[in-house]
Design an enzyme around this catalytic site. Sequence first.
Site, mmCIF file in Angstrom:
data_model
loop_
_atom_site.group_PDB
_atom_site.id
_atom_site.type_symbol
_atom_site.label_atom_id
_atom_site.label_comp_id
_atom_site.label_asym_id
_atom_site.label_seq_id
_atom_site.Cartn_x
_atom_site.Cartn_y
_atom_site.Cartn_z
ATOM 1 C CG ASN A 140 -1.856 0.993 1.290
ATOM 2 O OD1 ASN A 140 -1.850 1.886 0.267
ATOM 3 N ND2 ASN A 140 -2.715 1.027 2.203
ATOM 4 N NE ARG A 154 -6.038 1.394 -0.609
ATOM 5 C CZ ARG A 154 -5.964 2.408 0.287
ATOM 6 N NH1 ARG A 154 -5.067 2.676 1.021
ATOM 7 N NH2 ARG A 154 -7.177 3.143 0.407
ATOM 8 C CG HIS A 198 -12.992 2.548 2.608
ATOM 9 N ND1 HIS A 198 -13.726 3.413 3.420
ATOM 10 C CD2 HIS A 198 -11.999 2.829 2.852
ATOM 11 C CE1 HIS A 198 -13.134 4.366 4.086
ATOM 12 N NE2 HIS A 198 -11.783 3.980 3.629
ATOM 13 N NE ARG A 247 -10.858 12.203 3.121
ATOM 14 C CZ ARG A 247 -10.606 10.791 3.046
ATOM 15 N NH1 ARG A 247 -11.326 10.128 3.571
ATOM 16 N NH2 ARG A 247 -9.366 10.407 3.045
ATOM 17 C CD GLU A 254 -8.828 -1.654 3.642
ATOM 18 O OE1 GLU A 254 -8.338 -1.358 4.761
ATOM 19 O OE2 GLU A 254 -9.134 -0.892 2.805
#
Length: 396
Positions: free
Chosen positions: A8, A89, A178, A239, A383
């Site tokens: 990642n 990823r 996601h 956010r 993940e």
Amino acid sequence: MTKTIAINAGSSSLKWQLYQMPEEKVLAKGLIERIGLKDSISTVKFDGRSEQQVLDIDNHTLAVKILLDDLIRFDIIKSYDEITGVGHRVVAGGEYFKESTVVEGDVIEKVEELGLLAPLHNPANAAGIRAFKELLPDITSVVVFDTSFHTSMPEKAYRYPLPTKYYTENKVRKYGAHGTSHQYVAQEAAKVLGRPLEELKLITCHIGNGASITAVKGGKSVDTSMGFTPLGGVMMGTRTGDIDPAIIPYLMQYTEDFNKPEDISRILNRESGLMGVSGKSSDMRDVIAAMEAGDHDATLAYEMYVDRIQKHIGQYLAVLNGADAIIFTAGIGENSVHVRDAVISGISWFGCDVDPEKNVFGATGDISTDAASVRVLVIPTDEELVIARDVERLKK
Ligand code: ADP
């Protein structure tokens, strides 16, 4: 016995995890931070040990070289040949990548082109892919996209009610994010429920620092809360999530702060959410601690956060016309008994009900009361494992 590494890559970091496959055993994991800056830090964790070194790492190729050398130095592998696959990823796959893909032909160029949709992420992801190609050119290299799980959304869900040309010419639509996490927890939920995924209606809540909620029907994403970028949807650590778009031109007109696109983007992405409202922290643990100490702004931030999650679950109960289960995952979803209880107790009319004896710290699986008709599950996401599995699956 083969070893696969899941990568990642961020603009200045590279997170990795080495698996023995097909056993899916984690052999080692690590993080390289501050790539391109002075005093980069490489951390390797294996066998209960954590080793750290500080050195200057100028670019991603050097970062990969250091990580591979560390694997040999710590005797985690004897030679590079033991690594037979790498999975990367990638944040934005656009409409082009509908599934995980072997890196060949023009795949890296396409990932770079899609940088238009994720300018901070895709170029870093591409740098990671190139670095591995340079150092280990013969191993299977696979790209796994945050967006591909959501390419099953129907057009009515992914289009925005803007003039069509902004979709056809500028590619403005909902892509979500996601995806690997939502897909993984949906698959695991089917196991916990003991029913085939194909017949389930699930609402998956990935609630970490970034947060998104997805409606999953028969194992496919039919709607998701993040939008054109990860800024949309529920309120997050820093956010905004969804806000009235008219706020932006209004603040452009009446404040100095909103003059430049990069400033607007920074305020909405990095200074808002729990951070912006509480004025204290983007970290849910800090917000809850301040709320328990009686802080007004932290309490409001918490209440707004829970409210936005409840409303999105409500939307998806409508989209799916009911649900079999609501799933909590990621940092807050997996760990915060408080948030899970607040979210579910406020929407119990739908048939969900959390058992306080099961909704405890460290709980996984079904935390519902026996009578609940909509089950509530806690499923730790993984993940990296999805990435490693995709590499195994696509190996020639
Ligand atoms: P990221 O999106 O960066 O991967 P994570 O999934 O790690 O984020 O989630 C980070 C969030 O999880 C933080 O807000 C953190 O406060 C929250 N979190 C972690 N442990 C707990 C806990 N025990 N209680 C409440 N929140 C927690």
